[in-house]
Design a protein around this motif. Structure first.
Motif, short mmCIF file in Angstrom:
data_model
loop_
_atom_site.label_atom_id
_atom_site.label_comp_id
_atom_site.label_asym_id
_atom_site.label_seq_id
_atom_site.Cartn_x
_atom_site.Cartn_y
_atom_site.Cartn_z
N GLN A 143 -5.14 9.32 4.86
CA GLN A 143 -5.04 9.32 3.42
C GLN A 143 -6.68 9.03 3.10
O GLN A 143 -6.91 9.73 2.02
CB GLN A 143 -4.01 8.24 2.94
N TYR A 178 0.91 -1.35 0.09
CA TYR A 178 0.08 0.00 0.02
C TYR A 178 0.98 1.29 0.01
O TYR A 178 0.58 2.18 -0.64
CB TYR A 178 -0.91 0.09 1.19
N SER A 185 1.24 4.14 -2.87
CA SER A 185 1.08 5.64 -2.75
C SER A 185 2.26 6.35 -3.24
O SER A 185 2.06 7.41 -3.62
CB SER A 185 0.84 5.97 -1.34
N TYR A 204 -8.75 11.64 0.51
CA TYR A 204 -9.09 11.23 -0.92
C TYR A 204 -10.38 11.07 -0.86
O TYR A 204 -11.28 10.63 -1.72
CB TYR A 204 -8.56 9.98 -1.31
N CYS A 236 -3.87 6.95 -6.59
CA CYS A 236 -4.92 7.21 -5.70
C CYS A 236 -5.38 5.86 -5.16
O CYS A 236 -5.74 5.07 -5.81
CB CYS A 236 -6.11 8.19 -6.65
N PRO A 237 -5.28 5.53 -4.12
CA PRO A 237 -5.88 4.33 -3.09
C PRO A 237 -7.27 4.39 -3.44
O PRO A 237 -7.97 5.17 -3.26
CB PRO A 237 -5.28 4.44 -2.04
#
Length: 574
Positions: free
Chosen positions: A129, A92, A96, A133, A101-102
């Motif tokens: 995060q 992960y 990033s 987002y 964009c997760p």
DNA sequence: TTTATTGGTG
């Protein structure tokens, strides 16, 4: 139906290995939906399926020239599902870093991973995060957050995250519920449970184990009866609940009543018998177990180790390797096996187990290291033990205790006390075993006053001395020739002293020629262990040494008449 | 995509 899928997968795998850019995400995603058994066929000659698979899946991802966010997310989700939490998290982080964009998939999977390995910092970063987002409006992300903070023990934040969920589902409710149960807040959990719009079997099971954890089995039984639906976990929670509060017969009752049992039920029962020292019953159950797996072997081996039957434990381990070739020992098996070796106190086992660990490619973790510290400490190789101790990532109270004992029994009293001080400085609360180690160290060094201080210190740490602590104190006093004090120590014991306690006094009476106390000690020994003839001859020796030839002769006659033979090698005789 | 049950070191 699944076979053609596997074949297409295999053909795509070949394309990947040729380095051509194809839709890797499809492969990763397909892998996820395939039967575990079929997936295992994909992984060539891997000893550990999950780690092998994790590398395989990551390999596919890294083979792609420009993996998209979906490929990353699928891989992360896969790793999190397979229990490769650290890998999931680092993937992960990598995602990033690349600037992608997760997705909600990636975030919820990573949060799950953080929750499982209790990664406070990592969890907060991912939370931040997700917020940045705008992913914190997704139920899955929100529920993962509730679970994360529940597992971190931060119920304030967990409740806040829970309140923010607009469409709460059963899983969201269950997550906050288990949080309150874990933190021991039964009242709040009960309130939550009652206000749930819908309950499923997980909600009921959580409440069951919540009551079981605090030992309230009566309330647990009431809830068990009320349940609309029960599964394996419900029954197993009852069994292990009764086992934990020592009600082995009630546990057996539920075990026998179960309509169907899984291996966890058998294991819970075996470890239950192990805890109350009933090795015989555990053995009977184990032999009846229809399909033995690694977990049940681990339970039985550990039962034998805990009940001081190291030879039998090693025999069972040997059987497992010989007759159950499909079962690979894991770290937990090895921890028990190492412990069995250290009980036997033979240094040869040390090098054997280390080379064995290498041969089956088991990574050394802190638990295994601690077991090895104990082994080397007890076998007289303090140097090696202390090297292992220094190599530990996290030194917990168990590791400290093993090392203190290791120093103590190898006559390194200064190192032992120094280590105890650094344990206190590190603000790690010592436990009963720590004091066993420290007391044993003073006993070996013959330091009576320090022993007394140490014994008194236990109270400051809210610990009640066990029989073994008293036994060590008695041994220390008796060896130093302070026989009267040793005797008074025994009579002050709040519990029934075992034969070892009196035996220590008896042995010292022989050394210091005290017939009066020796007689008392021997009497108690014989009462507690009438089969051990060594006590008779010890007493006879004492009589002889103070010139009471008549008594000595009479005793020797008794021994002969009873046709009892000397049994050398009692534990305290050494 | 998220939740519950099991085995370990002194």
């Amino acid at each position: 139906m699944l076979v053609p899928k596997l074949e297409t997968l295999l053909s795509k795998q070949i394309t990947v290995q040729q380095g051509k850019q194809i839709h890797g995400c499809i492969i990763i995603n397909r892998l996820y939906y395939l039967e575990p058994l079929l997936i295992r066929q994909l992984v060539p000659s891997s000893r550990s399926y999950s780690t092998g698979l994790a590398h395989y899946v990551q390999g596919i991802l890294h083979h792609l020239q420009n993996p998209d966010a979906f490929s990353w997310s699928c891989t992360i989700r896969y790793l999190s599902q397979e229990g490769q939490f650290k890998d999931a998290f680092s993937l992960y982080a990598e995602m990033s870093r690349v600037g992608l964009c997760p997705s909600t998939f990636a975030v919820s999977s990573t949060l799950r991973a953080c929750a499982r390995i209790v990664d406070k910092i990592g969890g907060r970063v991912v939370h931040g995060q997700a917020y940045k987002y705008g992913l914190c409006t997704c139920v899955y992300v929100q529920t993962s957050l509730v679970d994360l903070y529940s597992k971190l023990g931060d119920m304030g934040t967990a409740q806040k995250a829970f309140d923010e969920i607009v469409d709460k589902n059963v899983v969201s409710w269950n997550s906050i519920l288990s949080g309150y149960l874990k933190s021991g807040n039964l009242a709040e959990a009960k309130r939550m449970f009652n206000s749930m719009p819908a309950k499923d079997v997980v909600s009921w099971n959580s409440m069951l184990s919540g009551y079981a954890r605090v030992g309230n089995m009566d309330q647990a039984s009431i809830m068990f009866k009320q349940m609309p639906e029960r599964n394996f976990a419900s029954w197993n929670a009852m069994i292990s609940g009764f086992v934990d509060c020592g009600r082995i017969k009630s546990a057996r009752g539920y075990f026998d009543k179960m309509p169907q049992k899984n291996n966890i039920s058998w294991m819970a029962m075996i470890s239950g018998y192990s805890k109350c020292g009933d090795v015989e019953s555990a053995n009977v159950l184990f032999s009846k177990l229809p399909k033995k797996d690694l977990l049940s072997f681990n339970a039985m081996i550990s039962c034998l180790v805990k009940n001081s039957k190291p030879k039998e434990a090693l025999q069972l381990f040997d059987q497992m390797l010989k007759h159950h070739v499909d079962i690979q020992p894991d770290k937990l098996t090895l921890v028990s096996v190492i412990s069995a070796c250290s009980q036997l106190g033979d240094l040869r086992f040390g090098s054997w187990i280390e080379s064995y660990m290498k041969s089956i490619k088991v990574e050394r973790d802190d638990h295994l290291c601690t077991a090895l510290i104990d082994l080397y400490g007890k076998c007289g190789n303090v140097q090696k033990a202390s090297e292992l101790f220094n190599s530990l990532e996290k030194k917990d109270v168990v590791a400290y205790s093993a090392m203190i004992l290791g120093f103590g029994i190898n006559s390194k009293i200064d190192e032992a006390t120094k280590l105890f001080k650094s344990l206190i400085d590190a603000r790690i609360p010592p436990n009963l075993a720590t004091f066993t180690g420290l007391l044993t160290s003073y006993c070996h060094a013959g330091l009576v006053e320090e022993g007394y201080k140490c014994f008194a210190m236990m109270k400051d740490h809210k610990l009640t001395p066990s029989t073994d602590h008293y036994a060590t104190m008695v041994d220390l006093l008796a060896r130093a020739g302070r026989l009267q004090e040793a005797y008074e120590m025994i009579t002050s014991m709040p519990m029934q002293p075992h034969a070892g306690v009196w035996g220590a006094l008896l042995l010292a009476c022989k050394v210091h020629n005290n017939a009066q106390l020796g007689e008392i000690a021997a009497k108690h020994c014989l009462e507690l262990e009438p089969e051990t003839t060594a006590y008779y001859s010890l007493l006879a020796d004492i009589y002889a040494s103070v010139g009471k030839w008549g008594e000595a002769r009479n005793l020797r006659k008794v021994i002969k008449e009873k046709k009892l033979r000397n049994l050398p090698g009692s534990s305290w005789m050494e």
